[in-house]
Design a protein around this motif. Structure first.
Motif, mmCIF file in Angstrom:
data_model
loop_
_atom_site.group_PDB
_atom_site.id
_atom_site.type_symbol
_atom_site.label_atom_id
_atom_site.label_comp_id
_atom_site.label_asym_id
_atom_site.label_seq_id
_atom_site.Cartn_x
_atom_site.Cartn_y
_atom_site.Cartn_z
ATOM 1 N N ARG A 28 -2.422 -0.179 -0.949
ATOM 2 C CA ARG A 28 -3.212 1.082 -1.375
ATOM 3 C C ARG A 28 -3.022 2.231 -0.218
ATOM 4 O O ARG A 28 -2.915 1.912 0.978
ATOM 5 C CB ARG A 28 -4.785 0.865 -1.364
ATOM 6 C CG ARG A 28 -5.751 1.981 -1.693
ATOM 7 C CD ARG A 28 -7.176 1.578 -1.896
ATOM 8 N NE ARG A 28 -7.243 0.712 -2.970
ATOM 9 C CZ ARG A 28 -8.697 0.474 -3.383
ATOM 10 N NH1 ARG A 28 -9.677 1.058 -2.980
ATOM 11 N NH2 ARG A 28 -8.484 -0.514 -4.294
ATOM 12 N N ALA A 29 -2.919 3.573 -0.818
ATOM 13 C CA ALA A 29 -2.555 4.644 0.242
ATOM 14 C C ALA A 29 -3.994 5.220 0.641
ATOM 15 O O ALA A 29 -5.077 4.931 -0.135
ATOM 16 C CB ALA A 29 -1.789 5.674 -0.886
ATOM 17 N N GLU A 43 16.901 -3.257 7.098
ATOM 18 C CA GLU A 43 17.876 -2.158 6.679
ATOM 19 C C GLU A 43 17.588 -1.225 5.697
ATOM 20 O O GLU A 43 18.086 -0.102 5.740
ATOM 21 C CB GLU A 43 19.206 -2.967 6.419
ATOM 22 C CG GLU A 43 19.687 -3.788 7.670
ATOM 23 C CD GLU A 43 20.965 -4.695 7.251
ATOM 24 O OE1 GLU A 43 21.401 -4.579 5.989
ATOM 25 O OE2 GLU A 43 21.410 -5.584 8.383
ATOM 26 N N ARG A 44 16.965 -1.525 4.609
ATOM 27 C CA ARG A 44 16.200 -0.691 3.519
ATOM 28 C C ARG A 44 14.992 -0.963 3.350
ATOM 29 O O ARG A 44 14.561 -2.209 3.333
ATOM 30 C CB ARG A 44 17.196 -0.731 2.494
ATOM 31 C CG ARG A 44 18.411 -0.037 2.377
ATOM 32 C CD ARG A 44 19.099 0.028 1.099
ATOM 33 N NE ARG A 44 19.513 -1.208 0.976
ATOM 34 C CZ ARG A 44 19.932 -1.964 -0.196
ATOM 35 N NH1 ARG A 44 19.414 -1.105 -1.405
ATOM 36 N NH2 ARG A 44 20.425 -3.180 -0.541
ATOM 37 N N ILE A 45 14.106 0.258 2.946
ATOM 38 C CA ILE A 45 12.749 -0.092 2.482
ATOM 39 C C ILE A 45 12.609 0.493 1.300
ATOM 40 O O ILE A 45 13.136 1.652 0.855
ATOM 41 C CB ILE A 45 11.763 0.431 3.649
ATOM 42 C CG1 ILE A 45 11.948 -0.172 5.092
ATOM 43 C CG2 ILE A 45 10.353 0.595 3.002
ATOM 44 C CD1 ILE A 45 11.221 0.265 5.949
ATOM 45 N N ILE A 46 11.772 -0.054 0.592
ATOM 46 C CA ILE A 46 11.574 0.391 -1.034
ATOM 47 C C ILE A 46 10.109 0.526 -1.323
ATOM 48 O O ILE A 46 9.312 -0.381 -0.844
ATOM 49 C CB ILE A 46 12.209 -0.489 -2.144
ATOM 50 C CG1 ILE A 46 12.049 -0.038 -3.377
ATOM 51 C CG2 ILE A 46 11.653 -1.681 -1.958
ATOM 52 C CD1 ILE A 46 12.963 -0.371 -4.437
ATOM 53 N N LEU A 47 9.618 1.622 -2.010
ATOM 54 C CA LEU A 47 8.255 1.898 -2.129
ATOM 55 C C LEU A 47 8.177 2.387 -3.817
ATOM 56 O O LEU A 47 9.085 2.996 -4.231
ATOM 57 C CB LEU A 47 7.614 3.100 -1.712
ATOM 58 C CG LEU A 47 6.951 2.913 -0.272
ATOM 59 C CD1 LEU A 47 7.948 2.895 0.897
ATOM 60 C CD2 LEU A 47 6.156 4.105 -0.184
ATOM 61 N N MET A 48 7.595 1.366 -4.489
ATOM 62 C CA MET A 48 7.598 1.442 -6.097
ATOM 63 C C MET A 48 6.205 1.051 -6.504
ATOM 64 O O MET A 48 5.195 0.692 -5.973
ATOM 65 C CB MET A 48 8.577 0.511 -6.763
ATOM 66 C CG MET A 48 8.299 -1.139 -6.388
ATOM 67 S SD MET A 48 9.929 -1.863 -7.003
ATOM 68 C CE MET A 48 9.553 -1.671 -8.620
ATOM 69 N N HIS A 49 5.900 1.770 -7.673
ATOM 70 C CA HIS A 49 4.612 1.421 -8.554
ATOM 71 C C HIS A 49 4.976 0.231 -9.144
ATOM 72 O O HIS A 49 5.688 -0.384 -9.786
ATOM 73 C CB HIS A 49 4.497 2.558 -9.763
ATOM 74 C CG HIS A 49 3.293 2.635 -10.333
ATOM 75 N ND1 HIS A 49 2.904 1.701 -11.034
ATOM 76 C CD2 HIS A 49 2.241 3.712 -10.194
ATOM 77 C CE1 HIS A 49 1.550 1.903 -11.721
ATOM 78 N NE2 HIS A 49 1.412 3.214 -11.111
ATOM 79 N N ARG A 50 3.836 -0.564 -8.802
ATOM 80 C CA ARG A 50 3.626 -2.023 -9.397
ATOM 81 C C ARG A 50 3.684 -2.224 -10.865
ATOM 82 O O ARG A 50 4.429 -2.961 -11.607
ATOM 83 C CB ARG A 50 2.294 -2.562 -8.945
ATOM 84 C CG ARG A 50 1.844 -4.129 -9.191
ATOM 85 C CD ARG A 50 2.706 -4.964 -8.644
ATOM 86 N NE ARG A 50 2.423 -6.264 -8.594
ATOM 87 C CZ ARG A 50 2.991 -7.240 -9.722
ATOM 88 N NH1 ARG A 50 3.797 -6.615 -10.650
ATOM 89 N NH2 ARG A 50 2.741 -8.431 -9.728
ATOM 90 N N ASP A 93 -4.789 -0.488 -6.060
ATOM 91 C CA ASP A 93 -3.788 -1.380 -5.230
ATOM 92 C C ASP A 93 -2.369 -1.439 -6.090
ATOM 93 O O ASP A 93 -2.286 -2.709 -6.350
ATOM 94 C CB ASP A 93 -4.137 -2.679 -4.937
ATOM 95 C CG ASP A 93 -5.584 -2.414 -4.144
ATOM 96 O OD1 ASP A 93 -5.867 -1.528 -3.454
ATOM 97 O OD2 ASP A 93 -6.613 -3.287 -4.113
ATOM 98 N N THR A 94 -1.551 -0.333 -6.261
ATOM 99 C CA THR A 94 -0.427 -0.562 -7.249
ATOM 100 C C THR A 94 0.751 -0.218 -6.622
ATOM 101 O O THR A 94 1.491 0.079 -7.315
ATOM 102 C CB THR A 94 -0.882 0.248 -8.223
ATOM 103 O OG1 THR A 94 -0.976 1.630 -8.056
ATOM 104 C CG2 THR A 94 -1.954 -0.266 -9.495
ATOM 105 N N ILE A 95 0.925 -0.480 -5.514
ATOM 106 C CA ILE A 95 2.193 0.059 -4.810
ATOM 107 C C ILE A 95 2.718 -1.276 -4.162
ATOM 108 O O ILE A 95 2.226 -2.220 -3.664
ATOM 109 C CB ILE A 95 1.936 1.191 -3.560
ATOM 110 C CG1 ILE A 95 1.767 2.362 -4.333
ATOM 111 C CG2 ILE A 95 3.259 0.887 -2.623
ATOM 112 C CD1 ILE A 95 1.674 3.626 -3.235
#
Length: 96
Positions: free
Chosen positions: A86-87, A29-36, A64-66
């Motif tokens: 990793r992007a 229902e929701r997705i979150i992307l954040m800096h580790r 690899d910080t997401i």
């Protein structure tokens, strides 16, 4: 008096970007992307399509910080996070 002109070649700035592509669970229902490391939130969104791409700062193409997480709004299921994402590096000048 003779004036000499110098030919100066100017190049467009090279723009590197990083992209995250998310293939989400249809029931998310929701997705979150954040800096580790800093907990800075880049995106919180409700997915419209199962596969979505987002641009994140270029530093994430080398580290690899997401954190990517899915949340359930009615709290029936536990949230799930993937650590160490990793992007991919993308040429920002190439618009095709």
């Amino acid at each position: 008096m003779i004036k000499q002109l110098n030919n100066i070649m100017v190049k467009a700035p090279f723009s590197l970007q990083a992209r995250i592509t998310i293939d989400a669970d249809p029931s998310a229902e929701r997705i979150i992307l954040m800096h580790r490391d800093t907990c800075h939130i880049y995106y919180v969104f409700k997915p419209v399509t199962p596969i979505t791409s987002f641009t994140v700062p270029f530093c994430h193409a080398n580290t690899d910080t997401i954190l990517v997480g899915i949340l359930d709004d009615n709290r029936t299921y536990n949230c799930k996070f993937i650590d160490g994402v990793r992007a991919e590096s993308v040429d920002g000048n190439n618009h095709g």
